[in-house]
Design a protein around this motif. Structure first.
Motif, PDB file in Angstrom:
ATOM      1  N   ALA A  73     -55.647   8.108  90.754  1.00 28.50           N
ATOM      2  CA  ALA A  73     -55.507   9.380  91.285  1.00 28.50           C
ATOM      3  C   ALA A  73     -54.645   9.357  92.829  1.00 28.50           C
ATOM      4  N   ARG A  74     -55.330   8.195  93.551  1.00 29.56           N
ATOM      5  CA  ARG A  74     -54.962   8.358  95.030  1.00 29.56           C
ATOM      6  C   ARG A  74     -53.207   7.915  94.963  1.00 29.56           C
ATOM      7  N   ARG A  75     -52.809   7.110  94.129  1.00 28.97           N
ATOM      8  CA  ARG A  75     -51.472   6.779  94.118  1.00 28.97           C
ATOM      9  C   ARG A  75     -50.509   8.071  93.813  1.00 28.97           C
ATOM     10  N   ASP A  76     -50.906   8.846  92.847  1.00 27.88           N
ATOM     11  CA  ASP A  76     -50.347  10.201  92.601  1.00 27.88           C
ATOM     12  C   ASP A  76     -50.424  11.064  93.770  1.00 27.88           C
ATOM     13  N   ARG A  96     -61.834  12.978 102.067  1.00 29.34           N
ATOM     14  CA  ARG A  96     -61.806  11.810 101.449  1.00 29.34           C
ATOM     15  C   ARG A  96     -60.625  11.336 101.223  1.00 29.34           C
ATOM     16  N   PHE A  97     -60.625   9.598 101.235  1.00 30.13           N
ATOM     17  CA  PHE A  97     -59.471   8.727 101.130  1.00 30.13           C
ATOM     18  C   PHE A  97     -60.117   7.450 100.627  1.00 30.13           C
ATOM     19  N   ALA A  98     -59.460   6.599 100.944  1.00 29.81           N
ATOM     20  CA  ALA A  98     -59.805   5.016 100.268  1.00 29.81           C
ATOM     21  C   ALA A  98     -60.956   4.514 101.021  1.00 29.81           C
ATOM     22  N   ASP A  99     -61.560   5.029 101.915  1.00 30.53           N
ATOM     23  CA  ASP A  99     -62.904   4.404 102.477  1.00 30.53           C
ATOM     24  C   ASP A  99     -63.996   5.142 101.317  1.00 30.53           C
ATOM     25  N   HIS A 120     -56.444  -1.726  96.733  1.00 31.85           N
ATOM     26  CA  HIS A 120     -55.626  -0.842  97.410  1.00 31.85           C
ATOM     27  C   HIS A 120     -54.599  -1.519  98.118  1.00 31.85           C
ATOM     28  N   ALA A 121     -54.463  -2.618  98.593  1.00 32.80           N
ATOM     29  CA  ALA A 121     -53.212  -3.242  99.221  1.00 32.80           C
ATOM     30  C   ALA A 121     -52.030  -3.501  98.287  1.00 32.80           C
ATOM     31  N   ALA A 122     -52.510  -3.476  97.053  1.00 30.56           N
ATOM     32  CA  ALA A 122     -51.331  -3.395  96.120  1.00 30.56           C
ATOM     33  C   ALA A 122     -50.727  -2.298  95.627  1.00 30.56           C
ATOM     34  N   ALA A 123     -51.481  -1.231  95.561  1.00 32.23           N
ATOM     35  CA  ALA A 123     -51.075   0.039  94.799  1.00 32.23           C
ATOM     36  C   ALA A 123     -50.952   1.280  96.002  1.00 32.23           C
ATOM     37  N   ILE A 124     -51.643   1.167  97.198  1.00 32.89           N
ATOM     38  CA  ILE A 124     -51.756   2.144  98.012  1.00 32.89           C
ATOM     39  C   ILE A 124     -51.246   1.770  99.543  1.00 32.89           C
ATOM     40  N   ASP A 125     -51.806   0.826 100.206  1.00 31.63           N
ATOM     41  CA  ASP A 125     -51.433   0.084 101.292  1.00 31.63           C
ATOM     42  C   ASP A 125     -51.156   1.220 102.413  1.00 31.63           C
TER      43      ASP A 125
END
Length: 208
Positions: A73-76, A96-99, A120-125
């Protein structure tokens, strides 16, 4: 001025949605053009995933499955909403976000923080420029959250011990990243809280 990416975090019922809206309105009074958004959600695809995550039985998903769903969901959200807005010079204010994933799945439902950080590092960063953590008594926050009766109370249904772990997790996160995260007392009235948040954001904007 360059745009600012702001996230609001905190336990369920701490007033994030209200304060997100108020902060957006304050930014507008400053002549800025902010985008208000939320997680899970914030884009068409992410909103579809949201229903899978916030509705239904608390044991519907394992923590590992939740991490993957939240990240999808976050990536989209990042591709469709956040990056385009920032590229257009608009501030982004997200409820809200990754935290939240770091705390909800990484710190309270097993020792999964390492897994959360790797995915997170691989998909969002991407991290917000500023994270405002609304801190308050978990018992009061839980009563507020359940009183909403929104139908999106899957995480509230985990109960008070879970909310207490969440609060501890967010407090620890604030100490881990003091340059990005600011802990804000959310036990006072909404006007006082919004005034505090606007002061923090004004100070951050003055640095840019």
């Amino acid at each position: 001025m360059s745009p600012l990416f702001i996230s609001l975090e905190g336990i369920d019922g701490s007033g994030k949605s209200t304060q997100t809206q108020r902060l957006v309105e304050w930014l507008q009074t400053q002549g800025r053009d902010p985008v208000r958004t939320r997680e899970p959600g914030g884009s068409a695809g992410a909103e579809e995933i949201r229903r899978l995550l916030v509705e239904g039985d608390p044991d519907r998903w394992s923590a590992e499955t939740e991490i993957l769903l939240f990240t999808a969901a976050r990536r989209d959200h990042l591709e469709r909403t956040i990056r385009p807005a920032l590229a257009a010079g608009r501030d982004v204010v997200t409820d809200r976000f990754a935290d939240s994933t770091r705390v909800y799945q990484g710190a309270t439902r097993g020792d999964l923080r390492g897994l959360v950080d790797r995915i997170h590092a691989a998909a969002i960063d991407v991290e917000p420029d500023l994270t405002l953590i609304l801190d308050m008594d978990p018992e009061l926050a839980l009563s507020r959250g359940l009183a909403r009766d929104s139908g999106e109370d899957r995480f509230e249904d985990f109960g008070l011990p879970f909310q207490q772990k969440l609060r501890a997790g967010f407090r620890e996160l604030a100490s881990e990243a003091p340059e990005r995260c600011v802990l804000v007392d959310a036990s006072t009235d909404p006007d006082t809280i919004s005034g505090t948040l606007s002061q923090i954001v004004a100070e951050r904007l003055s640095r840019r």
